[in-house]
Design an enzyme around this catalytic site. Sequence first.
Site, mmCIF file in Angstrom:
data_model
loop_
_atom_site.group_PDB
_atom_site.id
_atom_site.type_symbol
_atom_site.label_atom_id
_atom_site.label_comp_id
_atom_site.label_asym_id
_atom_site.label_seq_id
_atom_site.Cartn_x
_atom_site.Cartn_y
_atom_site.Cartn_z
ATOM 1 N N SER A 45 -2.353 0.970 2.973
ATOM 2 C CA SER A 45 -3.079 0.100 2.048
ATOM 3 C C SER A 45 -2.116 -0.716 1.187
ATOM 4 C CB SER A 45 -4.045 0.900 1.181
ATOM 5 O OG SER A 45 -3.384 1.951 0.516
ATOM 6 N N GLU A 46 -0.986 -0.138 0.795
ATOM 7 C CA GLU A 46 0.049 -0.907 0.098
ATOM 8 C C GLU A 46 1.445 -0.420 0.473
ATOM 9 O OE1 GLU A 46 -3.017 -2.758 -2.351
ATOM 10 O OE2 GLU A 46 -2.736 -0.638 -1.891
ATOM 11 N N THR A 47 2.354 -1.380 0.519
ATOM 12 C CA THR A 47 3.782 -1.096 0.602
ATOM 13 C C THR A 47 4.424 -1.696 -0.643
ATOM 14 O OG1 THR A 47 3.808 -1.091 3.023
ATOM 15 C CG2 THR A 47 5.909 -1.460 1.905
#
Length: 263
Positions: A45-47
């Site tokens: 979902s996020e890096t």
Amino acid sequence: MQLPIVTIDAFTDTPFSGNPAAVCLLPGPLAEEGMQLIAAEMNLSETAFLQQTGPTEFKLKWFTPEKEVDLCGHATLASAFMLYIEEVVDENEEISFDTKSGVLKVKMVEGEIEMDFPLLATKEESHPYFADNFFGQKIVGSASLKGNWILELESFHQLEYVEPEFHLLAMHSDEGIIITSKGNENFDIYSRYFAPNLGINEDPVTGFAHCALIDYWHKKEGKTKLNAYQASKREGDMRLELIGERVKILGKAVKIFEGFLEV
């Protein structure tokens, strides 16, 4: 060039639960196009991408598989956790992250990560499409915020039963939709977050959403402290405190993976 990268499960102390984030501590500048390619490759979902600018100061950017976002709670928690456990920063030191949402202060408090985030203001209003029900579940309250909506359902049981049609969600939302309900003896509030237009059908545990949820529930019930549970399949929890125009978010994390990217 090799870039070190770790995966950390945030808002949990149990491996393979909570919200996984990839964290990359950059040895030098990297173009945003490169960050976006890496985020798409990691497909979480996020890096988060960190660049150290001082002993406890870092630039921090967050990317979903499809775009950069302005604020992300779980990847900020994961970033701080990585910096502490890898001893880049001493656990007694406060970390400053320079982000699109301003400077975010983060510190370790009795084994938990405490983040100081901006409050996200909400406005009570009905959703133009999901006015009365959300995929078969009755809506009893709603509010808008930048790029997103909050829809309150009658109970946490109904919230857990929701099975969205993501093509409809994408058509009738900008970034995403937060659903919430009153909790029980274990947690004050429950929530889920759907963001197909960000490349995330359902986000496991969402820090930024709770910066709006505490505003919504404070306006509704006057509470300034909440124990919150996000009822995704991976599940996770956090503690919230409203202080003026800021929100303190406390949660735990666990490291799952570390390695190198060849770029």
